[in-house]
Design a protein around this motif. Structure first.
Motif, PDB file in Angstrom:
ATOM      1  N   ARG A 258      46.275  46.145  34.266  1.00 66.09           N
ATOM      2  CA  ARG A 258      45.437  47.344  34.350  1.00 66.09           C
ATOM      3  C   ARG A 258      45.769  48.139  35.607  1.00 66.09           C
ATOM      4  NH1 ARG A 258      38.786  48.142  34.268  1.00 66.09           N
ATOM      5  NH2 ARG A 258      38.934  50.354  33.757  1.00 66.09           N
ATOM      6  N   LEU A 259      45.985  47.429  36.710  1.00 63.45           N
ATOM      7  CA  LEU A 259      46.361  48.103  37.951  1.00 63.45           C
ATOM      8  C   LEU A 259      47.620  48.931  37.753  1.00 63.45           C
ATOM      9  CD1 LEU A 259      46.253  48.573  41.033  1.00 63.45           C
ATOM     10  CD2 LEU A 259      47.485  46.406  41.299  1.00 63.45           C
ATOM     11  N   ARG A 260      48.633  48.353  37.140  1.00 64.66           N
ATOM     12  CA  ARG A 260      49.896  49.065  36.947  1.00 64.66           C
ATOM     13  C   ARG A 260      49.732  50.238  35.986  1.00 64.66           C
ATOM     14  NH1 ARG A 260      55.007  47.961  38.271  1.00 64.66           N
ATOM     15  NH2 ARG A 260      54.425  45.885  39.047  1.00 64.66           N
ATOM     16  N   ALA A 261      48.888  50.085  34.976  1.00 62.77           N
ATOM     17  CA  ALA A 261      48.742  51.131  33.964  1.00 62.77           C
ATOM     18  C   ALA A 261      47.822  52.257  34.391  1.00 62.77           C
ATOM     19  CB  ALA A 261      48.212  50.510  32.661  1.00 62.77           C
ATOM     20  N   GLU A 262      46.760  51.932  35.160  1.00 66.68           N
ATOM     21  CA  GLU A 262      45.711  52.909  35.424  1.00 66.68           C
ATOM     22  C   GLU A 262      45.509  53.233  36.892  1.00 66.68           C
ATOM     23  OE1 GLU A 262      42.133  51.573  33.542  1.00 66.68           O
ATOM     24  OE2 GLU A 262      43.102  51.211  31.609  1.00 66.68           O
ATOM     25  N   GLY A 263      46.065  52.434  37.787  1.00 64.96           N
ATOM     26  CA  GLY A 263      45.848  52.678  39.203  1.00 64.96           C
ATOM     27  C   GLY A 263      44.463  52.287  39.678  1.00 64.96           C
ATOM     28  N   TRP A 264      43.812  51.453  38.923  1.00 67.25           N
ATOM     29  CA  TRP A 264      42.449  51.037  39.257  1.00 67.25           C
ATOM     30  C   TRP A 264      42.246  49.615  38.797  1.00 67.25           C
ATOM     31  CZ3 TRP A 264      37.653  49.518  37.310  1.00 67.25           C
ATOM     32  CH2 TRP A 264      36.562  49.721  38.174  1.00 67.25           C
ATOM     33  N   MET A 265      41.333  48.887  39.450  1.00 66.22           N
ATOM     34  CA  MET A 265      40.997  47.526  39.049  1.00 66.22           C
ATOM     35  C   MET A 265      39.539  47.267  39.385  1.00 66.22           C
ATOM     36  SD  MET A 265      42.621  43.822  40.211  1.00 66.22           S
ATOM     37  CE  MET A 265      44.318  44.311  39.995  1.00 66.22           C
ATOM     38  N   HIS A 266      38.854  46.622  38.468  1.00 64.05           N
ATOM     39  CA  HIS A 266      37.467  46.224  38.665  1.00 64.05           C
ATOM     40  C   HIS A 266      37.374  45.327  39.902  1.00 64.05           C
ATOM     41  CE1 HIS A 266      33.624  44.264  37.817  1.00 64.05           C
ATOM     42  NE2 HIS A 266      33.402  45.137  36.855  1.00 64.05           N
ATOM     43  N   ASN A 267      36.283  45.460  40.652  1.00 58.54           N
ATOM     44  CA  ASN A 267      36.153  44.701  41.895  1.00 58.54           C
ATOM     45  C   ASN A 267      36.172  43.190  41.648  1.00 58.54           C
ATOM     46  OD1 ASN A 267      35.601  44.619  44.844  1.00 58.54           O
ATOM     47  ND2 ASN A 267      33.732  43.598  44.171  1.00 58.54           N
ATOM     48  N   ARG A 268      35.541  42.728  40.599  1.00 62.53           N
ATOM     49  CA  ARG A 268      35.564  41.298  40.303  1.00 62.53           C
ATOM     50  C   ARG A 268      36.994  40.848  40.007  1.00 62.53           C
ATOM     51  NH1 ARG A 268      33.110  36.768  41.448  1.00 62.53           N
ATOM     52  NH2 ARG A 268      31.322  38.167  41.711  1.00 62.53           N
ATOM     53  N   ALA A 269      37.746  41.669  39.280  1.00 58.49           N
ATOM     54  CA  ALA A 269      39.140  41.330  38.996  1.00 58.49           C
ATOM     55  C   ALA A 269      39.965  41.306  40.281  1.00 58.49           C
ATOM     56  CB  ALA A 269      39.735  42.329  38.004  1.00 58.49           C
ATOM     57  N   ARG A 270      39.665  42.201  41.217  1.00 57.67           N
ATOM     58  CA  ARG A 270      40.391  42.188  42.497  1.00 57.67           C
ATOM     59  C   ARG A 270      40.184  40.863  43.219  1.00 57.67           C
ATOM     60  NH1 ARG A 270      40.118  48.424  44.833  1.00 57.67           N
ATOM     61  NH2 ARG A 270      39.681  49.400  42.820  1.00 57.67           N
ATOM     62  N   MET A 271      38.975  40.357  43.186  1.00 54.75           N
ATOM     63  CA  MET A 271      38.704  39.078  43.828  1.00 54.75           C
ATOM     64  C   MET A 271      39.451  37.944  43.132  1.00 54.75           C
ATOM     65  SD  MET A 271      34.602  39.643  44.376  1.00 54.75           S
ATOM     66  CE  MET A 271      34.319  37.984  44.998  1.00 54.75           C
ATOM     67  N   ILE A 272      39.480  37.992  41.800  1.00 55.00           N
ATOM     68  CA  ILE A 272      40.141  36.925  41.040  1.00 55.00           C
ATOM     69  C   ILE A 272      41.642  36.923  41.302  1.00 55.00           C
ATOM     70  CG2 ILE A 272      40.677  36.103  38.715  1.00 55.00           C
ATOM     71  CD1 ILE A 272      37.934  37.286  37.841  1.00 55.00           C
ATOM     72  N   VAL A 273      42.288  38.083  41.187  1.00 62.03           N
ATOM     73  CA  VAL A 273      43.747  38.115  41.361  1.00 62.03           C
ATOM     74  C   VAL A 273      44.133  37.857  42.811  1.00 62.03           C
ATOM     75  CG1 VAL A 273      43.953  39.721  39.419  1.00 62.03           C
ATOM     76  CG2 VAL A 273      43.958  40.629  41.753  1.00 62.03           C
ATOM     77  N   GLY A 274      43.286  38.289  43.750  1.00 61.46           N
ATOM     78  CA  GLY A 274      43.569  38.044  45.161  1.00 61.46           C
ATOM     79  C   GLY A 274      43.464  36.586  45.522  1.00 61.46           C
ATOM     80  N   SER A 275      42.414  35.923  45.015  1.00 62.05           N
ATOM     81  CA  SER A 275      42.253  34.499  45.274  1.00 62.05           C
ATOM     82  C   SER A 275      43.380  33.700  44.640  1.00 62.05           C
ATOM     83  CB  SER A 275      40.906  34.014  44.743  1.00 62.05           C
ATOM     84  OG  SER A 275      40.704  32.639  45.020  1.00 62.05           O
ATOM     85  N   PHE A 276      43.809  34.112  43.452  1.00 63.03           N
ATOM     86  CA  PHE A 276      44.902  33.404  42.780  1.00 63.03           C
ATOM     87  C   PHE A 276      46.191  33.507  43.597  1.00 63.03           C
ATOM     88  CE2 PHE A 276      48.368  32.961  39.719  1.00 63.03           C
ATOM     89  CZ  PHE A 276      47.989  31.813  39.028  1.00 63.03           C
ATOM     90  N   LEU A 277      46.489  34.695  44.102  1.00 63.16           N
ATOM     91  CA  LEU A 277      47.730  34.869  44.861  1.00 63.16           C
ATOM     92  C   LEU A 277      47.710  34.076  46.159  1.00 63.16           C
ATOM     93  CD1 LEU A 277      50.468  36.501  45.038  1.00 63.16           C
ATOM     94  CD2 LEU A 277      49.207  38.073  46.531  1.00 63.16           C
ATOM     95  N   THR A 278      46.607  34.190  46.913  1.00 65.63           N
ATOM     96  CA  THR A 278      46.590  33.627  48.265  1.00 65.63           C
ATOM     97  C   THR A 278      46.165  32.164  48.310  1.00 65.63           C
ATOM     98  OG1 THR A 278      44.323  34.422  48.633  1.00 65.63           O
ATOM     99  CG2 THR A 278      46.139  35.878  49.302  1.00 65.63           C
ATOM    100  N   LYS A 279      45.297  31.744  47.396  1.00 64.08           N
ATOM    101  CA  LYS A 279      44.755  30.396  47.470  1.00 64.08           C
ATOM    102  C   LYS A 279      45.409  29.421  46.487  1.00 64.08           C
ATOM    103  CE  LYS A 279      41.650  31.298  50.645  1.00 64.08           C
ATOM    104  NZ  LYS A 279      40.208  31.311  50.362  1.00 64.08           N
ATOM    105  N   ARG A 280      45.969  29.918  45.389  1.00 61.65           N
ATOM    106  CA  ARG A 280      46.613  29.021  44.423  1.00 61.65           C
ATOM    107  C   ARG A 280      48.147  29.104  44.507  1.00 61.65           C
ATOM    108  NH1 ARG A 280      43.141  26.451  40.948  1.00 61.65           N
ATOM    109  NH2 ARG A 280      40.986  27.185  41.095  1.00 61.65           N
ATOM    110  N   LEU A 281      48.673  30.327  44.621  1.00 65.98           N
ATOM    111  CA  LEU A 281      50.119  30.444  44.826  1.00 65.98           C
ATOM    112  C   LEU A 281      50.486  30.352  46.302  1.00 65.98           C
ATOM    113  CD1 LEU A 281      50.983  33.340  42.329  1.00 65.98           C
ATOM    114  CD2 LEU A 281      51.047  30.858  41.938  1.00 65.98           C
ATOM    115  N   ASN A 282      49.484  30.512  47.170  1.00 64.30           N
ATOM    116  CA  ASN A 282      49.660  30.431  48.620  1.00 64.30           C
ATOM    117  C   ASN A 282      50.651  31.468  49.137  1.00 64.30           C
ATOM    118  OD1 ASN A 282      48.637  29.151  50.938  1.00 64.30           O
ATOM    119  ND2 ASN A 282      50.510  27.961  51.188  1.00 64.30           N
ATOM    120  N   VAL A 283      50.668  32.626  48.500  1.00 62.93           N
ATOM    121  CA  VAL A 283      51.504  33.745  48.930  1.00 62.93           C
ATOM    122  C   VAL A 283      50.710  34.591  49.913  1.00 62.93           C
ATOM    123  CG1 VAL A 283      52.673  35.851  48.153  1.00 62.93           C
ATOM    124  CG2 VAL A 283      52.847  33.746  46.796  1.00 62.93           C
TER     125      VAL A 283
END
Length: 431
Positions: A309-334
């Motif tokens: 959705r971010l790539r297609a629309e330039g926007w992301m729901h706040n809950r989704a931002r938390m989910i994708v951010g936690s996945f990147l930093t806490k699970r992939l450790n990037v």
């Protein structure tokens, strides 16, 4: 006062604009100036910005003036125009990013050298950053004490539109860049559309905000953040209109978070580059994993839906931002900077303060009082997208799966063609 240059940056509106209102009252003529600065990141926001500038020009023309547009260094152009027309002052709205503060310092020094009056005005936030300070330090590091101080702070009055503005004779307004809506067409830029969106949302949707704002499939969020980012809407006016309405307090609290991160950034301008609170962790330099995350191909549907959705629309729901951010930093450790840079490229609302403040929060290096929290994407998906409609919309290759499998496609038999297995072991999300 004969003439004033009002240098516009993230305050692209005529309603509740303190610098424009003061200039209209004190000067015979006013130059509303916007300089397209090549030093600033444009990304996919340029189409929205250009549309906003066209709308602002129309509004200023109705007031009797025009939007003067130049390309290059804002400081050099402001001083040059002041010299050309014999202006006595250059005014602008104060901001908090390191780039904005360097621009303000350079402008102040240039005005002093040319014997021009220089003034900074409020307007980017509700309560000016730095106005509220705790007894123990220079800024608030925890949100709740800031919220208490913020709710009791005195606020300036909301200003109307200037009754009349006059451009000095002989000033060439300059050409506006054409509007290119690619790749986004979901949100149109400009104060006119922003005010319409705000009106409609306050009237029709605000009452459901408390119960529905975390649901990914329902439009209970205002989606006015891009209009706040570019200053198409006054945050002070938005907060004042929402306060007292059903659902208003929860929404105003989110506006307070925006102010909170601005005061953090004022005190810690290194926020986009350096840990606010260092986390003892070795980051994983895995570019393949980072790229899969950027492309929405992690194999975890709720993460992939948000990223697509971010790539297609330039926007992301706040809950989704938390989910994708936690996945990147806490699970992939990037590293959080990888995520922040991607968001800064694609988000229409990528404030320096809020984008980087939120990324440090979710990574455990920022203002979160529980820095070790890890969001479970599967639990989040089942709670906030229980039927899978959000995933089906943005990850269409999974659209044929039933609700029981939509968030766990690795359990489907046969395997969904073209969709990858999860980047992290599935049992770590199912536990």
């Amino acid at each position: 006062m004969e003439s004033v240059i009002v240098l516009l940056n993230r305050d692209l509106r005529v309603h509740d604009h303190p610098a424009l209102t003061e200039a209209s009252a004190c000067a015979r003529s006013v130059v509303p100036l916007f300089v397209l600065d090549p030093a600033l990141r444009g990304g996919h926001r340029l189409g929205f910005l250009h549309e906003t500038l066209h709308d602002l020009r129309s509004s200023l023309r109705r007031l009797g003036a025009d939007l003067v547009v130049r390309r290059g260094d804002p400081v050099a152009w402001a001083v040059r125009l002041a010299t050309e027309i014999g202006a006595s002052a250059i005014w602008t709205s104060a901001d908090v990013s390191a780039h904005a503060r360097r621009r303000e310092r350079r402008l102040s020094e240039a005005c002093a050298a040319q014997r021009l009056q220089f003034r900074l005005f409020p307007g980017v936030t509700i309560v000016p950053p730095g106005e509220l300070t705790p007894a123990s330090g220079d800024h608030y590091r925890v949100f709740t004490p800031y919220w208490r101080a913020w709710t009791g702070a005195r606020r300036r009055p909301v200003l109307g539109t200037p009754p009349r503005l006059r451009l000095p004779q002989g000033v060439d307004p300059g050409e506006l860049p054409p509007v290119d809506r690619r790749p986004y067409g979901i949100l149109r830029g400009g104060e006119t559309v922003g005010r319409w969106r705000l009106d409609a949302w306050l009237d029709l949707r605000l009452a459901g905000y408390r119960d529905g704002h975390d649901k990914l499939t329902e439009d209970e969020t205002s989606m006015i953040s891009p209009y706040l980012h570019f200053g198409c809407l006054s945050p002070l006016e938005v907060a004042g209109r929402a306060a007292g309405l059903p659902g208003g307090e929860d929404f105003v609290r989110q506006l307070c978070w925006r102010d909170f991160y601005h005061q953090v950034t004022l005190a810690f301008p290194e926020l986009p580059r350096r840990d606010y609170r260092p986390r003892q962790a070795d980051w994983n330099d895995d570019e393949d994993a980072a790229q899969a995350w950027r492309e929405g191909m992690t194999g975890v549907p709720i993460v992939d839906a948000g990223m697509r959705r971010l790539r297609a629309e330039g926007w992301m729901h706040n809950r989704a931002r938390m989910i994708v951010g936690s996945f990147l930093t806490k699970r992939l450790n990037v590293h959080w900077r990888v995520g922040g840079e991607h968001f800064a490229d694609l988000l229409l609302d990528a404030d320096v303060a809020n984008n980087w403040g939120n990324w440090q929060w979710v990574a455990g290096t920022g203002n979160d009082t529980r820095p070790n929290r890890v969001l479970n994407p599967l639990r989040q998906a089942k709670r906030f997208d229980p039927d899978g409609d959000y995933v089906r919309h943005y990850v269409p290759e999974l659209a044929g799966l039933p609700a029981s499998l939509i968030h766990q496609p690795w359990k489907a038999s046969p395997r969904v063609p073209g969709y990858p297995p999860p980047l992290v072991p599935s049992w770590t999300m199912e536990a």
